[in-house]
Design a protein around this motif. Structure first.
Motif, mmCIF file in Angstrom:
data_model
loop_
_atom_site.group_PDB
_atom_site.id
_atom_site.type_symbol
_atom_site.label_atom_id
_atom_site.label_comp_id
_atom_site.label_asym_id
_atom_site.label_seq_id
_atom_site.Cartn_x
_atom_site.Cartn_y
_atom_site.Cartn_z
ATOM 1 N N CYS A 155 -6.523 -41.044 14.645
ATOM 2 C CA CYS A 155 -5.293 -41.733 14.266
ATOM 3 C C CYS A 155 -4.213 -41.463 15.305
ATOM 4 O O CYS A 155 -4.234 -40.443 15.998
ATOM 5 C CB CYS A 155 -4.820 -41.298 12.878
ATOM 6 S SG CYS A 155 -4.171 -39.623 12.807
ATOM 7 N N ASN A 196 -8.771 -45.325 4.106
ATOM 8 C CA ASN A 196 -8.850 -46.686 4.628
ATOM 9 C C ASN A 196 -7.466 -47.291 4.862
ATOM 10 O O ASN A 196 -6.451 -46.779 4.410
ATOM 11 C CB ASN A 196 -9.662 -47.572 3.675
ATOM 12 C CG ASN A 196 -11.143 -47.263 3.729
ATOM 13 O OD1 ASN A 196 -11.678 -46.943 4.789
ATOM 14 N ND2 ASN A 196 -11.808 -47.338 2.592
ATOM 15 N N HIS A 197 -7.496 -48.420 5.558
ATOM 16 C CA HIS A 197 -6.263 -49.125 5.936
ATOM 17 C C HIS A 197 -5.828 -50.107 4.863
ATOM 18 O O HIS A 197 -6.644 -50.797 4.239
ATOM 19 C CB HIS A 197 -6.497 -49.881 7.248
ATOM 20 C CG HIS A 197 -5.408 -50.857 7.595
ATOM 21 N ND1 HIS A 197 -4.155 -50.450 7.996
ATOM 22 C CD2 HIS A 197 -5.387 -52.217 7.604
ATOM 23 C CE1 HIS A 197 -3.400 -51.524 8.247
ATOM 24 N NE2 HIS A 197 -4.132 -52.599 8.006
ATOM 25 N N ALA A 241 -0.901 -50.667 1.299
ATOM 26 C CA ALA A 241 -0.769 -49.225 1.508
ATOM 27 C C ALA A 241 0.067 -48.607 0.384
ATOM 28 O O ALA A 241 1.114 -49.132 0.016
ATOM 29 C CB ALA A 241 -0.124 -48.954 2.858
ATOM 30 N N ASP A 267 -1.276 -47.303 6.136
ATOM 31 C CA ASP A 267 -1.166 -48.353 7.150
ATOM 32 C C ASP A 267 -1.465 -47.746 8.514
ATOM 33 O O ASP A 267 -0.809 -46.795 8.937
ATOM 34 C CB ASP A 267 0.250 -48.941 7.125
ATOM 35 C CG ASP A 267 0.347 -50.252 7.891
ATOM 36 O OD1 ASP A 267 -0.229 -50.321 9.001
ATOM 37 O OD2 ASP A 267 0.996 -51.187 7.404
ATOM 38 N N TYR A 268 -2.468 -48.296 9.203
ATOM 39 C CA TYR A 268 -2.862 -47.757 10.503
ATOM 40 C C TYR A 268 -1.861 -48.090 11.603
ATOM 41 O O TYR A 268 -1.988 -47.602 12.727
ATOM 42 C CB TYR A 268 -4.239 -48.294 10.903
ATOM 43 C CG TYR A 268 -5.400 -47.722 10.125
ATOM 44 C CD1 TYR A 268 -5.196 -46.853 9.056
ATOM 45 C CD2 TYR A 268 -6.703 -48.052 10.448
ATOM 46 C CE1 TYR A 268 -6.257 -46.341 8.340
ATOM 47 C CE2 TYR A 268 -7.778 -47.539 9.744
ATOM 48 C CZ TYR A 268 -7.555 -46.690 8.686
ATOM 49 O OH TYR A 268 -8.615 -46.176 7.983
ATOM 50 N N ALA A 317 -3.634 -51.744 14.308
ATOM 51 C CA ALA A 317 -4.426 -52.554 13.379
ATOM 52 C C ALA A 317 -3.905 -53.985 13.287
ATOM 53 O O ALA A 317 -4.331 -54.739 12.416
ATOM 54 C CB ALA A 317 -4.412 -51.911 11.998
ATOM 55 N N CYS A 371 -7.391 -54.647 15.507
ATOM 56 C CA CYS A 371 -7.963 -53.723 14.526
ATOM 57 C C CYS A 371 -9.472 -53.622 14.721
ATOM 58 O O CYS A 371 -10.052 -52.539 14.609
ATOM 59 C CB CYS A 371 -7.637 -54.208 13.117
ATOM 60 S SG CYS A 371 -8.125 -53.055 11.812
ATOM 61 N N TYR A 426 -10.789 -50.013 15.441
ATOM 62 C CA TYR A 426 -11.391 -49.295 14.326
ATOM 63 C C TYR A 426 -12.726 -49.871 13.852
ATOM 64 O O TYR A 426 -13.356 -49.311 12.959
ATOM 65 C CB TYR A 426 -10.410 -49.259 13.150
ATOM 66 C CG TYR A 426 -9.105 -48.592 13.499
ATOM 67 C CD1 TYR A 426 -9.041 -47.227 13.737
ATOM 68 C CD2 TYR A 426 -7.922 -49.332 13.612
ATOM 69 C CE1 TYR A 426 -7.847 -46.605 14.079
ATOM 70 C CE2 TYR A 426 -6.727 -48.722 13.946
ATOM 71 C CZ TYR A 426 -6.692 -47.370 14.172
ATOM 72 O OH TYR A 426 -5.514 -46.751 14.511
#
Length: 333
Positions: free
Chosen positions: A97, A124-125, A137, A173-174, A178, A184, A188
């Motif tokens: 991350c 997870n996102h 999120a 939230d990535y 993302a 994204c 990922y």
């Protein structure tokens, strides 16, 4: 597979591959040197003794020894070692991350950190821009107790952003890595299901959107989202309207001159976007051979490519719909 139909993703993948090619080669060479046994180490004798102790005949022992040697030579193949190194780096990239380092007053200092944290990498996102919608999120993360030039007490902390129901999945939230969907995927390894109806998000850097789609017009590439039209795209469409039948008969003579965003220009862009959207899901795909589909990796890659095309399909259709709504409303006035 070569059916991504997303130039930005293909460029990002190529850039990442060549950027780490030298590092992968160095790692592969180090691994080969570490795995290769020293001459006269006696490993063959030890293996023979172990085999004989298992009651194997001489013929069985020789066959077993040849099989082990073949497997070892395959493991030392540079192509195989480099693939393993790429796989390992992919795992690190998709599990890590990105965390910004900020002082108590919110001012960022130093470069962002890339962190591999056990358990945390299982979260997870979910988009933080969907409010409390399902799949959004419900938690946030960051570095706490991180002082400038002093990280001894720093901690990676996840906190609830709102009330979380019992049994509800924790989602974070990535961030920008993302967005859009193609980024994204390359960062990922999955395609997020962004809501094309969500409004554009305003951050400190200005306007930001969840997802974009690629649109080609007159040999030029544009990135579009459902809520805005690039000015360069309007100019190209207006210029094209002067040389073909894109502008409907009966429009004003000055319609489209100087790159003006008129109803007829909006319809022309919408028509092109609609055609591109359906091309994403209707154009037949060609595979090199039937045997390729025996590979789980290729099947997974093909599924992800299909999801990305569907994501871009939805963006283009929403983009075209809003253009047609604009054209209708302008003509009604």
């Amino acid at each position: 597979p070569g059916h991504l139909k997303c130039t930005a993703l293909e460029l990002a993948v190529d850039s990442a591959y060549f950027a780490r090619a030298s590092a992968v080669m160095d790692l592969a060479l180090e691994l080969k040197g570490a795995l290769k046994p020293e001459e006269g180490s006696g490993s063959e004798t030890t293996a023979s003794e172990c085999s004989n102790n298992n009651g194997m005949t001489e013929e069985e022992r020789l066959l077993r020894q040849k099989s082990d040697l073949d497997a070892f030579n395959i493991a030392l193949d540079m192509g195989m070692l480099q693939k393993k190194c790429h796989d390992a780096l992919d795992i690190v990239q998709t599990r890590a991350c990105r965390v910004e380092r900020k002082c108590e007053d919110g001012v960022q200092w130093g470069p962002p950190l890339r962190i591999l944290a056990p358990i945390f990498d299982f979260i997870n996102h979910g988009s933080s821009r969907d409010g409390a919608a399902e799949g959004s999120a419900n938690a946030r993360f960051g570095i706490e107790n991180d002082r400038m030039c002093d990280t001894r007490d720093a901690r990676l902390v996840v906190r609830a952003a709102r009330d979380i129901d019992e049994g509800e999945e924790v989602l974070i939230d990535y961030g920008d890595s993302a967005r859009p969907a193609w980024r994204c995927l390359t960062s990922y390894g999955f395609v997020p299901d962004y809501d094309v109806s969500s409004e554009a998000y305003e951050d400190e850097d200005g306007r930001n959107v969840e997802n974009v789609a690629e649109l080609w017009m007159n040999g030029l590439r544009f990135e579009v989202d459902p809520h805005s039209v690039p000015f360069d795209l309007v100019e190209v469409a207006a210029a094209q309207a002067m040389f073909d039948d894109s502008v409907d008969e009966g429009d004003d003579a000055e319609d489209g001159e100087g790159g003006a965003f008129t109803p007829s220009i909006a319809r022309a862009i919408a028509k092109r976007a609609t055609a591109a959207a359906f091309n994403l899901i209707t154009e037949p795909e060609m595979v090199d051979s039937e045997e390729d589909w025996d590979s789980p990796e290729l099947v997974t890659a093909a599924s992800l490519a299909a999801l990305l095309r569907w994501s871009q399909h939805k963006v283009l259709l929403a983009f075209a719909e809003n253009l047609n709504l604009f054209s209708s409303s302008e003509q009604a006035e």
